[in-house]
Every structure is written in C-alpha cells, then in structure tokens.
Design a protein around this motif. Structure first.
Motif, PDB file in Angstrom:
ATOM      1  N   ALA A 204       5.582   3.227  -0.965  1.00 13.21           N
ATOM      2  CA  ALA A 204       5.511   2.214  -1.945  1.00 13.21           C
ATOM      3  C   ALA A 204       6.498   0.830  -1.726  1.00 13.21           C
ATOM      4  CB  ALA A 204       5.115   2.139  -2.897  1.00 13.21           C
ATOM      5  N   THR A 205       5.760  -0.421  -1.879  1.00 16.31           N
ATOM      6  CA  THR A 205       7.217  -1.132  -2.000  1.00 16.31           C
ATOM      7  C   THR A 205       7.258  -1.797  -3.427  1.00 16.31           C
ATOM      8  OG1 THR A 205       5.866  -2.127   0.275  1.00 16.31           O
ATOM      9  CG2 THR A 205       6.947  -3.690  -1.070  1.00 16.31           C
ATOM     10  N   LEU A 206       8.210  -2.033  -3.782  1.00 20.33           N
ATOM     11  CA  LEU A 206       9.016  -2.233  -5.196  1.00 20.33           C
ATOM     12  C   LEU A 206       8.885  -3.817  -5.265  1.00 20.33           C
ATOM     13  CD1 LEU A 206      10.840  -1.462  -7.625  1.00 20.33           C
ATOM     14  CD2 LEU A 206      12.822  -0.949  -6.245  1.00 20.33           C
TER      15      LEU A 206
ATOM     16  N   ILE B 116       5.141   6.718  -7.638  1.00 19.26           N
ATOM     17  CA  ILE B 116       4.458   5.757  -7.139  1.00 19.26           C
ATOM     18  C   ILE B 116       3.205   6.231  -5.711  1.00 19.26           C
ATOM     19  CG2 ILE B 116       3.575   3.754  -7.010  1.00 19.26           C
ATOM     20  CD1 ILE B 116       5.651   3.043  -9.479  1.00 19.26           C
ATOM     21  N   THR B 117       4.330   6.026  -4.900  1.00 15.88           N
ATOM     22  CA  THR B 117       3.903   6.543  -3.485  1.00 15.88           C
ATOM     23  C   THR B 117       3.126   7.968  -3.571  1.00 15.88           C
ATOM     24  OG1 THR B 117       6.159   5.321  -2.274  1.00 15.88           O
ATOM     25  CG2 THR B 117       4.494   7.469  -1.126  1.00 15.88           C
ATOM     26  N   GLN B 118       3.427   8.772  -3.891  1.00 16.93           N
ATOM     27  CA  GLN B 118       2.683  10.068  -3.960  1.00 16.93           C
ATOM     28  C   GLN B 118       1.272   9.829  -4.353  1.00 16.93           C
ATOM     29  OE1 GLN B 118       4.535  13.270  -6.217  1.00 16.93           O
ATOM     30  NE2 GLN B 118       3.307  14.712  -4.567  1.00 16.93           N
ATOM     31  N   ALA B 119       1.437   8.991  -6.011  1.00 16.41           N
ATOM     32  CA  ALA B 119      -0.184   8.746  -6.585  1.00 16.41           C
ATOM     33  C   ALA B 119      -0.930   7.873  -5.887  1.00 16.41           C
ATOM     34  CB  ALA B 119       0.463   8.248  -8.184  1.00 16.41           C
TER      35      ALA B 119
ATOM     36  N   GLY C 262      -0.198   6.402  -3.006  1.00 18.26           N
ATOM     37  CA  GLY C 262       0.046   5.671  -1.256  1.00 18.26           C
ATOM     38  C   GLY C 262       0.949   4.618  -0.518  1.00 18.26           C
ATOM     39  N   PRO C 263       1.336   4.527   0.459  1.00 21.34           N
ATOM     40  CA  PRO C 263       2.417   4.292   1.258  1.00 21.34           C
ATOM     41  C   PRO C 263       2.165   2.865   1.332  1.00 21.34           C
ATOM     42  CG  PRO C 263       0.931   5.135   2.656  1.00 21.34           C
ATOM     43  CD  PRO C 263       0.815   5.264   1.258  1.00 21.34           C
ATOM     44  N   HIS C 264       1.359   2.334   0.709  1.00 23.73           N
ATOM     45  CA  HIS C 264       0.938   0.463   0.721  1.00 23.73           C
ATOM     46  C   HIS C 264       0.163  -0.719  -0.558  1.00 23.73           C
ATOM     47  CE1 HIS C 264       0.204   0.666   5.161  1.00 23.73           C
ATOM     48  NE2 HIS C 264      -0.604   1.112   4.652  1.00 23.73           N
ATOM     49  N   ALA C 265       0.333   1.089  -1.738  1.00 25.08           N
ATOM     50  CA  ALA C 265       0.949   0.492  -2.553  1.00 25.08           C
ATOM     51  C   ALA C 265       2.054  -0.564  -3.534  1.00 25.08           C
ATOM     52  CB  ALA C 265       1.407   1.351  -3.901  1.00 25.08           C
TER      53      ALA C 265
ATOM     54  N   LEU D  36       2.372  -8.750   1.465  1.00 24.81           N
ATOM     55  CA  LEU D  36       2.616  -7.517   0.471  1.00 24.81           C
ATOM     56  C   LEU D  36       2.223  -6.211   0.319  1.00 24.81           C
ATOM     57  CD1 LEU D  36       4.893  -8.496  -2.817  1.00 24.81           C
ATOM     58  CD2 LEU D  36       5.975  -8.077  -0.188  1.00 24.81           C
ATOM     59  N   GLY D  37       2.950  -5.464   0.671  1.00 26.66           N
ATOM     60  CA  GLY D  37       2.004  -3.672   0.908  1.00 26.66           C
ATOM     61  C   GLY D  37       1.631  -3.372   2.329  1.00 26.66           C
ATOM     62  N   ARG D  38       2.416  -4.385   3.158  1.00 27.83           N
ATOM     63  CA  ARG D  38       2.163  -4.064   4.943  1.00 27.83           C
ATOM     64  C   ARG D  38       3.373  -3.112   5.169  1.00 27.83           C
ATOM     65  NH1 ARG D  38      -0.262  -9.655   5.580  1.00 27.83           N
ATOM     66  NH2 ARG D  38      -2.321  -9.339   4.545  1.00 27.83           N
TER      67      ARG D  38
END
Length: 228
Positions: free
Chosen positions: A2-4, A143-146, A148-151, A212-214
């Motif tokens: 995810a992106t913080l 959060i990534t697990q819940a 996804g990687p674009h969160a 964001l999220g990309r």
C-alpha cells in the motif's frame, strides 16, 4: 504494498507560542491549525483512504477527524489510534519554551547528533524512530493484506516522528534527519515494497493527490512518472 500518506497535525497553541508541547494533555489545534487540517483533508478528499491511523494526542486526533470528515463514502470509516505514533517523550523538556531549551547543552546534540540524544526523564531519539518506523510498517503490511497493493492510507503524527520515519525510508542516517522540514498539516508520501522504500513526496502543502495508489515502477534514468 500500500501507499502511506504521512500527515503532521495542524498548528497548535504551543506551536504558535514557541513551547515544546511533547505529550502534555490538552494541547489542541488553534484556529489556523483547524484550517490547515481542513486543507489537508481537501487534498485527500478524492481518495478513498483505506484507513486513518493517528497518534493518541488531541492535536493529531483532531487533524485525523478533519481528514475523515472529507472522505468519500467508500473511504475510511473511523480513526484508529496507535500509541507508537505518539510524540517523542521529551521528559523534563516537555512544556518548556524553545528559547530556553536552546540554551541547554543537550540542544546542540539534538540538532547535530540526535542518535546520542536522550531526553532527561524521557526517551532517546533512536527509540522514537524505531517505534515509529515499526508502527507504520506493521500497519502498512496489515492494510496491504486487507485492502490490496493499491490501497492508500494515512498516518497522522508529529514533526520529529515523521522526520524520523522519512529518514529511514530515504536511507538517511538519523544524525541527518534535522535537514528535513515537516510543516504543520504537511503531507509526505512513502511506498514500501520492492527492493527499497520509494519516497514520493516530502513536506508537501499543496496539490491534488488523485494519482496515489499506483505502484511506482523500478526505473533507470528517472522514469516517466505516474500516469495522470
């Protein structure tokens, strides 16, 4: 991953009067700080933040609530409090005027060699960095697990804590972290993942954040940037 989005709280009465608030209870946003937090919320309003995580101190929870108030219906539904994002424990320095603290011998150490700084009755700056970095990495993985990687998710914290997290992401020694500025209600952006963290923004105060999220790509020569 995810992106913080790292958000510093808005200005407080202590900031405006030159007092080191630390963990003093009851330090809240002043009128300017409330406006600043609202502006940060508007910058993030086009994103459905997966979560908003906040330091437990009032000024951060107020700022986090301002972000939450402007989230779309698909965005975060509450503010999660994280103790490890709290302000540095400045111990006996807490509540004192910065102009007075600048006369203390420890002040020069804090500015030039923070790895050697231990606040009397408080914590060391390396301990502050360690807990802050561990907290954001822990939440980022969850959060990534819940989601996804674009969160995209937000952590609302304090100037020194955010600078320490950014220094770690940049591969910068903590002794150099005072070179970073993190203004009230500023937004900094970190993407963990790949061979190293990618720092996508530091101390930004304006600009839309819909890109964001990309996931950043691995590039040579600078790359083409995110698609707009």
């Amino acid at each position: 991953m995810a992106t913080l989005v790292l958000v510093r709280h808005g200005r407080t009465t202590a900031n405006a009067t030159g007092v080191l608030a630390g963990r003093t209870p009851g330090v809240e946003l002043d009128e300017t700080g409330t406006q600043q937090a609202g502006a940060a919320g508007r910058r993030l309003a086009g994103l459905a933040l997966a979560e908003i995580v906040s330091s437990p101190l009032e000024r951060c929870r107020q700022s986090a609530t301002a972000l939450l108030a402007q989230q779309p219906s698909a965005g975060a539904q509450r503010v999660l409090v994280e103790d490890d994002l709290s302000e540095c424990d400045y111990g006996e320095w807490q509540g004192r005027a910065l102009s007075e603290l600048a006369q203390e011998p420890l002040w020069a150490t804090v500015q030039t060699q923070p790895t050697a700084a231990v606040f009397p009755g408080g914590e060391s700056m390396p301990a502050m960095q360690a807990r802050g970095v561990a907290a954001v990495r822990r939440h980022d993985a969850r959060i990534t697990q819940a989601s996804g990687p674009h969160a995209v998710w937000a952590a609302v914290s304090h100037g020194d804590v955010i600078k320490a997290i950014l220094a770690d992401a940049l591969g910068m020694h903590l002794d150099s972290f005072q070179r970073l500025d993190v203004h009230p209600a500023s937004i900094s952006i970190v993407h963990y993942g790949g061979p190293r963290p990618a720092v996508l923004g530091v101390n930004t105060l304006e600009g839309e954040l819909g890109w964001l999220g990309r996931t950043p790509g691995e590039t040579v020569g600078g790359g083409a940037g995110a698609a707009r």
